[in-house]
Design a protein around this motif. Structure first.
Motif, PDB file in Angstrom:
ATOM      1  N   SER A 148      41.729  41.652  17.514  1.00  0.00           N
ATOM      2  CA  SER A 148      42.646  40.883  18.353  1.00  0.00           C
ATOM      3  C   SER A 148      42.720  41.541  19.711  1.00  0.00           C
ATOM      4  O   SER A 148      42.202  42.640  19.912  1.00  0.00           O
ATOM      5  CB  SER A 148      44.042  40.823  17.719  1.00  0.00           C
ATOM      6  N   GLY A 149      43.346  40.873  20.660  1.00  0.00           N
ATOM      7  CA  GLY A 149      43.478  41.450  21.997  1.00  0.00           C
ATOM      8  C   GLY A 149      42.332  41.060  22.909  1.00  0.00           C
ATOM      9  O   GLY A 149      41.660  40.040  22.710  1.00  0.00           O
ATOM     10  N   VAL A 150      42.097  41.891  23.914  1.00  0.00           N
ATOM     11  CA  VAL A 150      41.048  41.632  24.908  1.00  0.00           C
ATOM     12  C   VAL A 150      40.142  42.855  24.996  1.00  0.00           C
ATOM     13  O   VAL A 150      40.617  43.991  25.089  1.00  0.00           O
ATOM     14  CB  VAL A 150      41.651  41.341  26.300  1.00  0.00           C
ATOM     15  N   TYR A 151      38.826  42.625  24.973  1.00  0.00           N
ATOM     16  CA  TYR A 151      37.855  43.702  25.062  1.00  0.00           C
ATOM     17  C   TYR A 151      36.972  43.501  26.289  1.00  0.00           C
ATOM     18  O   TYR A 151      36.429  42.421  26.506  1.00  0.00           O
ATOM     19  CB  TYR A 151      36.974  43.744  23.813  1.00  0.00           C
ATOM     20  N   GLN A 152      36.837  44.566  27.079  1.00  0.00           N
ATOM     21  CA  GLN A 152      35.926  44.566  28.219  1.00  0.00           C
ATOM     22  C   GLN A 152      34.722  45.404  27.826  1.00  0.00           C
ATOM     23  O   GLN A 152      34.848  46.612  27.605  1.00  0.00           O
ATOM     24  CB  GLN A 152      36.602  45.149  29.464  1.00  0.00           C
ATOM     25  N   LEU A 153      33.551  44.787  27.743  1.00  0.00           N
ATOM     26  CA  LEU A 153      32.377  45.467  27.222  1.00  0.00           C
ATOM     27  C   LEU A 153      31.281  45.611  28.272  1.00  0.00           C
ATOM     28  O   LEU A 153      31.075  44.729  29.101  1.00  0.00           O
ATOM     29  CB  LEU A 153      31.825  44.701  26.012  1.00  0.00           C
ATOM     30  N   PHE A 268      49.084  43.222  40.523  1.00  0.00           N
ATOM     31  CA  PHE A 268      49.057  43.136  39.066  1.00  0.00           C
ATOM     32  C   PHE A 268      49.812  41.894  38.586  1.00  0.00           C
ATOM     33  O   PHE A 268      50.868  41.556  39.108  1.00  0.00           O
ATOM     34  CB  PHE A 268      49.680  44.387  38.455  1.00  0.00           C
ATOM     35  N   LYS A 269      49.262  41.235  37.571  1.00  0.00           N
ATOM     36  CA  LYS A 269      49.874  40.029  37.018  1.00  0.00           C
ATOM     37  C   LYS A 269      50.143  40.223  35.530  1.00  0.00           C
ATOM     38  O   LYS A 269      49.255  40.602  34.768  1.00  0.00           O
ATOM     39  CB  LYS A 269      48.962  38.816  37.234  1.00  0.00           C
ATOM     40  N   ASP A 270      51.382  39.958  35.128  1.00  0.00           N
ATOM     41  CA  ASP A 270      51.755  40.098  33.724  1.00  0.00           C
ATOM     42  C   ASP A 270      51.018  39.110  32.825  1.00  0.00           C
ATOM     43  O   ASP A 270      51.017  39.278  31.601  1.00  0.00           O
ATOM     44  CB  ASP A 270      53.264  39.901  33.548  1.00  0.00           C
ATOM     45  N   SER A 271      50.391  38.116  33.416  1.00  0.00           N
ATOM     46  CA  SER A 271      49.634  37.131  32.629  1.00  0.00           C
ATOM     47  C   SER A 271      48.427  37.764  31.945  1.00  0.00           C
ATOM     48  O   SER A 271      47.817  37.157  31.055  1.00  0.00           O
ATOM     49  CB  SER A 271      49.177  35.971  33.519  1.00  0.00           C
ATOM     50  N   LEU A 272      48.080  38.989  32.330  1.00  0.00           N
ATOM     51  CA  LEU A 272      46.968  39.696  31.699  1.00  0.00           C
ATOM     52  C   LEU A 272      47.306  40.107  30.268  1.00  0.00           C
ATOM     53  O   LEU A 272      46.416  40.311  29.446  1.00  0.00           O
ATOM     54  CB  LEU A 272      46.610  40.953  32.511  1.00  0.00           C
ATOM     55  N   PHE A 273      48.594  40.214  29.963  1.00  0.00           N
ATOM     56  CA  PHE A 273      49.006  40.663  28.639  1.00  0.00           C
ATOM     57  C   PHE A 273      48.796  39.570  27.595  1.00  0.00           C
ATOM     58  O   PHE A 273      49.115  38.398  27.835  1.00  0.00           O
ATOM     59  CB  PHE A 273      50.492  41.048  28.638  1.00  0.00           C
ATOM     60  N   ASN A 274      48.273  39.957  26.427  1.00  0.00           N
ATOM     61  CA  ASN A 274      48.200  38.992  25.338  1.00  0.00           C
ATOM     62  C   ASN A 274      49.557  38.949  24.621  1.00  0.00           C
ATOM     63  O   ASN A 274      50.489  39.670  24.979  1.00  0.00           O
ATOM     64  CB  ASN A 274      47.052  39.327  24.373  1.00  0.00           C
ATOM     65  N   LYS A 275      49.668  38.132  23.603  1.00  0.00           N
ATOM     66  CA  LYS A 275      50.963  37.936  22.935  1.00  0.00           C
ATOM     67  C   LYS A 275      51.460  39.221  22.287  1.00  0.00           C
ATOM     68  O   LYS A 275      52.663  39.508  22.298  1.00  0.00           O
ATOM     69  CB  LYS A 275      50.848  36.815  21.895  1.00  0.00           C
ATOM     70  N   ASN A 276      50.551  39.972  21.702  1.00  0.00           N
ATOM     71  CA  ASN A 276      50.950  41.239  21.084  1.00  0.00           C
ATOM     72  C   ASN A 276      51.538  42.181  22.129  1.00  0.00           C
ATOM     73  O   ASN A 276      52.576  42.820  21.899  1.00  0.00           O
ATOM     74  CB  ASN A 276      49.758  41.906  20.405  1.00  0.00           C
ATOM     75  N   GLU A 277      50.880  42.272  23.264  1.00  0.00           N
ATOM     76  CA  GLU A 277      51.345  43.162  24.325  1.00  0.00           C
ATOM     77  C   GLU A 277      52.697  42.711  24.877  1.00  0.00           C
ATOM     78  O   GLU A 277      53.560  43.534  25.185  1.00  0.00           O
ATOM     79  CB  GLU A 277      50.300  43.223  25.438  1.00  0.00           C
ATOM     80  N   GLN A 278      52.873  41.423  25.005  1.00  0.00           N
ATOM     81  CA  GLN A 278      54.140  40.902  25.509  1.00  0.00           C
ATOM     82  C   GLN A 278      55.297  41.281  24.594  1.00  0.00           C
ATOM     83  O   GLN A 278      56.359  41.728  25.056  1.00  0.00           O
ATOM     84  CB  GLN A 278      54.049  39.378  25.654  1.00  0.00           C
TER      85      GLN A 278
END
Length: 291
Positions: A148-153, A268-278
């Motif tokens: 889950s979440g976001v991965y930068q590869l 910085f934008k809080d929209s970067l956060f996924n639901k778990n992070e929020q």
């Protein structure tokens, strides 16, 4: 199943290298028609966080995405994650479909922990971003682990495994200067060694908490020092490249090799956060009493 990644990598070596999009022209008796044909075959291979090799991911934990692309945009892939501190693994295999306009979506029903969601994959010039959308954790998953979440590869160079690992150690040494400048770093070390019993480099290559992958509860932070809670809250920002104004926070996170400062506070934008992070940010903000 870890060997699947290696099999895909070997196959992909036969394909073209370099991330390129080509334009083809079709000639007719009347006119020349220019059509754009997206070619993603250059993305074939192994992609991982910080471009680590397969062996480095297996040894220290991390995320890797092994893909083979044929006929320009047909993708066949395998996504694998391993938690370095516990050796928990999660995986999604047989990821298949077509890439369209730099994007690819794949719905999965089991990541090895019963989790489900949609892999929203974006192909960029030198990175692949995987964002898990509509993630649902299985009720019986008490560990909270999963994909889950976001991965930068970044693309990994498997033929430079030793160099990749030595580069990681070199970077740890280079970032030592920041850890030494952080006034509270000795407190963090003491907590990790005496409470979590962490004495290896995992404390420098992994965050304190996986706030992007699971939703924590208040009781998860019982007996946790205020400083660690404070850092856990700020890790949510650091994971997205937030540049800290606080000198101590700036030095602490620069000492972690997973941290890549890239976004100023005003941009910085809080929209970067996924639901778990929020959700975790709300919890930790309420628990943060460190001054």
């Amino acid at each position: 199943m870890k060997n699947k990644a290696l099999i895909i990598i070997v196959c992909s070596c036969l394909l073209l290298c370099g991330c390129a999009k080509t334009i083809t022209r079709k000639s007719t008796d009347i006119e020349t028609v220019q059509t754009e044909a997206e070619n993603y075959e250059g993305y074939s291979g192994l992609w991982s966080e910080n471009g680590l090799s397969h062996n480095a991911v297996i040894s220290n934990g991390g995320v890797e995405f092994s893909i083979e692309i044929t006929d320009k945009n047909n993708l066949n892939g395998y996504l694998f994650t391993q938690q370095g501190t516990s050796d928990r693994i999660a995986e999604i295999d047989n990821i298949t479909g077509k890439i369209d306009n730099d994007e690819f979506n794949y719905e999965y029903n089991d990541d090895g922990w019963g989790g489900s969601g949609i892999l929203h994959i974006t192909f960029r010039d030198d990175t692949i971003q995987i964002e898990v959308q509509n993630y649902k954790m299985r009720d019986t998953n008490l560990s909270g682990y999963g994909i889950s979440g976001v991965y930068q590869l970044k693309q990994s160079k498997e033929n430079e495994t030793e160099k990749s690992e030595s580069d990681m150690l070199k970077e740890i040494e280079e970032r030592k200067q920041y850890r030494e400048k952080c006034s509270f770093y000795s407190e963090v070390e003491e907590y990790l060694e005496n409470v979590r019993e962490v004495t290896d480099i995992s404390s420098l290559v992994e965050p304190l908490y996986y706030t992007d992958m699971k939703i924590y509860q208040k009781q998860d932070f019982d007996q946790v020092p205020p400083l660690i809670i404070h850092l856990a809250k700020n890790e949510i920002y650091a994971r997205h490249g937030y540049i800290f104004k606080s000198e101590d926070l700036n030095n602490y996170f620069k000492g972690q090799i997973w941290y890549e400062p890239s976004v100023s506070p005003e941009n910085f934008k809080d929209s970067l956060f996924n639901k778990n992070e929020q959700e975790n940010l709300k919890l930790l903000s309420g628990l943060d009493t460190y001054k």
